[in-house]
Write an enzyme that holds these catalytic residues in place. Structure first.
Site, short mmCIF file in Angstrom:
data_model
loop_
_atom_site.label_atom_id
_atom_site.label_comp_id
_atom_site.label_asym_id
_atom_site.label_seq_id
_atom_site.Cartn_x
_atom_site.Cartn_y
_atom_site.Cartn_z
N ASP A 156 -17.33 -7.71 24.71
CA ASP A 156 -17.19 -7.98 26.14
C ASP A 156 -18.53 -8.45 26.71
O ASP A 156 -19.49 -7.68 26.77
CB ASP A 156 -16.73 -6.70 26.85
CG ASP A 156 -16.15 -6.97 28.22
OD1 ASP A 156 -16.26 -8.10 28.70
OD2 ASP A 156 -15.58 -6.03 28.82
N ASP A 157 -18.62 -9.72 27.09
CA ASP A 157 -19.83 -10.30 27.70
C ASP A 157 -20.99 -10.42 26.72
O ASP A 157 -22.16 -10.32 27.13
CB ASP A 157 -20.31 -9.45 28.90
CG ASP A 157 -19.42 -9.56 30.12
OD1 ASP A 157 -18.42 -10.29 30.06
OD2 ASP A 157 -19.74 -8.92 31.14
N CYS B 77 -14.15 -12.52 32.11
CA CYS B 77 -13.37 -11.71 31.17
C CYS B 77 -11.87 -11.98 31.17
O CYS B 77 -11.30 -12.36 30.15
CB CYS B 77 -13.61 -10.23 31.46
SG CYS B 77 -15.33 -9.71 31.39
N ASP C 280 -15.52 -12.57 24.67
CA ASP C 280 -14.70 -13.27 25.66
C ASP C 280 -15.50 -14.31 26.45
O ASP C 280 -14.95 -15.29 26.94
CB ASP C 280 -14.00 -12.29 26.61
CG ASP C 280 -14.94 -11.27 27.24
OD1 ASP C 280 -16.16 -11.35 27.03
OD2 ASP C 280 -14.44 -10.36 27.95
N ASN C 281 -16.79 -14.11 26.60
CA ASN C 281 -17.66 -15.07 27.28
C ASN C 281 -19.11 -14.72 26.96
O ASN C 281 -19.39 -13.70 26.34
CB ASN C 281 -17.43 -15.07 28.80
CG ASN C 281 -17.41 -13.69 29.41
OD1 ASN C 281 -16.34 -13.14 29.70
ND2 ASN C 281 -18.58 -13.10 29.60
#
Length: 516
Positions: free
Chosen positions: A49-50, A85, A311-312
């Protein structure tokens, strides 16, 4: 009666069709020309996540690099289709761009686990198709930011879904329809425990599995496991060429141009956050080691594709934007992407540009599933199996990847503790960022990340009152310091604008025929 080229009676034709469908379930030819037979491969997707890659977010993860990267392929040009997200996760699950699945930001009003997603998109997403194709399915971790309640999303036989957004302690999980709360269990470790139990409980000869593992790290509040605190004491966020650089009105769109130079105190805060982000990833790295070891012990490692991605991306201080994503720059849109699996070449770097929406069609190819026709991406299997081919030196190659973001800024996102007005339309303004705002309602844009022979560019159009344009030549300007949007020839800019219009309205195969 003609049946696939054979003359058969009506009943025989029906029987023939049934037999043919069964044969296709066990034997199929991939688009790469290989004949694959049973057993079908397992698929294990690890989604952080991130996690950035531009700011060296993979560096602390030795297991990921050695057990996945060195044993497979690392994609050096992997991109999120949305640098935030929930839209990105919806794209991963559906294989669609955000304008098609209609999850445009992290809020319920922005479609995150909204009614359109639940009624129209979710019933057809990847785990549903995998389950319908005979796969055992497992999920553990963060699903979508606004996910809550006892409802288990379709397609998952075993489900351990986090309620809401990423956190490390004091959280609730929906575990197969039963709500369980945890106060002092570090979430990444619990996800590891659930995943290993799933892998070790499998019996020899069981149907193949699709597992999606989604730990919270390194998302805010960047909490490392106790055993990893201060593992990187004194680490500082990279002072890139665009670090704490403020932009004039003609250089960047309004939100970034609005930024003021960060204070020494805020820069020190970024250093602490950068250190904690790395430390929070160490538990994920241990998870990867445990998963690979478990698969090896059960004899399933050689028949399992393992994908590691995020996700990014994330920025920390670039263009004086403190810490977040949501921007169209390389820090935010590039993601780590590593794959190992059956017949995948080892220790290979692939430069072919790919998007997270390519995961669905690739997994379909690996597993012999016939595409449903609504996938916006393309399979990257051919690049994976031929890493020596560099498409960027192929005069016939081109790839246009769409990047989209819908900015937020309304009464609900207003922070009364910061010196702005509700009418400013700002969001993500926090005291620990000295009230620098990370989003705004006019931070809405669509971009083309464009690759072809001699071309490595980004072109963006913003939906604001200026209709602002940004464009960069990434070969000449990797830190995106010089906006070329207003220096382009009119015909070139018109062609990019037309291609962007076509991409933002594309569906399925039409997303793959845009050619600049």
């Amino acid at each position: 009666m003609n049946c696939c080229g054979f003359t058969l009676g009506k009943m025989n034709c029906v029987v023939f069709g049934i037999v043919l469908s069964l044969v296709l379930e066990v034997t199929y030819v991939s688009t790469s020309g290989f004949l694959w037979n049973l057993p079908k491969p397992n698929i294990l997707l690890i989604l952080t996540d991130d996690q950035d890659v531009v700011l060296h977010g993979l560096t602390p993860m030795h297991n990921v690099q050695q057990l996945i990267g060195s044993m497979g392929v690392t994609f050096s040009n992997a991109f999120a289709s949305s640098p935030i997200c929930c839209p990105s996760r919806a794209s991963i699950l559906s294989g669609m761009y955000a304008h098609n699945h209609r999850t445009v930001n992290n809020s319920l009003s922005g479609g995150c686990y909204g009614s359109y997603w639940r009624k129209k998109v979710e019933p057809k997403v990847l785990p549903v198709v995998m389950q319908q194709s005979g796969y055992d399915t497992f999920f553990a971790g963060k699903y979508l930011n606004e996910y809550s309640g006892r409802n288990v999303p379709p397609g998952w036989r075993e489900f351990h879904g986090l309620q809401g957004n990423s956190r490390y302690y004091n959280y609730s999980l929906n575990e197969n329809g039963r709500m369980n709360s945890y106060s002092d269990r570090y979430l990444t470790d619990l996800i590891t425990e659930k995943t290993i139990a799933f892998l070790e409980e499998r019996k020899v000869g069981m149907r193949p599995f699709f597992a999606m593992i989604a730990p919270p790290a390194p998302h805010a509040p960047f909490t490392p496991a106790p055993r990893h605190r201060n593992a990187f004491a004194g680490l500082k966020t990279p002072r890139t060429a665009n670090f704490n650089v403020i932009s004039g009105n003609l250089d960047k769109h309004w939100l970034v141009a609005f930024s003021q130079k960060m204070s020494t105190r805020l820069v020190s805060t970024l250093d602490v956050y950068y250190q904690k982000r790395w430390e929070s990833l160490l538990a994920v790295d241990e998870m990867v080691g445990s998963i690979v070891n478990s698969l090896n012990q059960t004899g399933e490692l050689d028949n399992t594709y393992i994908i590691f991605t995020s996700d990014n991306g994330y920025h920390l201080g670039q263009f004086a934007q403190p810490f977040d994503k949501r921007q169209p720059y390389e820090t935010d849109i590039r993601v780590p992407f590593l794959v190992r699996g059956p017949n995948v070449p080892k220790k290979s770097i692939v430069s072919a540009p790919i998007s997270l929406i390519d995961l669905v069609p690739t997994i379909y190819e690996w597993t012999g599933i016939i595409p449903r026709g609504n996938e916006d991406g393309i399979s990257f299997h051919a690049y994976l199996m031929n890493p020596k081919y560099n498409p960027l030196f192929d005069r016939g190659f081109h790839r246009e990847i769409l990047i989209q973001h819908w900015g937020e800024g309304n009464d609900q996102t207003f922070n009364y503790q910061c010196p702005w007005k509700k009418s400013d339309g700002l969001s993500e303004c926090t005291l620990d960022a000295d009230c620098h705002c990370q989003d705004s309602r006019n931070n809405t844009y669509a971009c083309i990340r464009h690759f072809r022979f001699g071309t490595n560019k980004l072109y963006c159009e913003f939906q604001d009152h200026e209709q602002f344009v940004e464009a960069y030549d990434l070969d000449e300007d990797p830190y995106q310091m010089e906006n070329l949007g207003y220096e382009m020839l009119p015909i070139e800019r018109a062609l990019y604008s037309l291609a962007l219009h076509n991409l933002t309205t594309c569906v399925g195969s039409s997303c793959r025929i845009v050619n600049l």
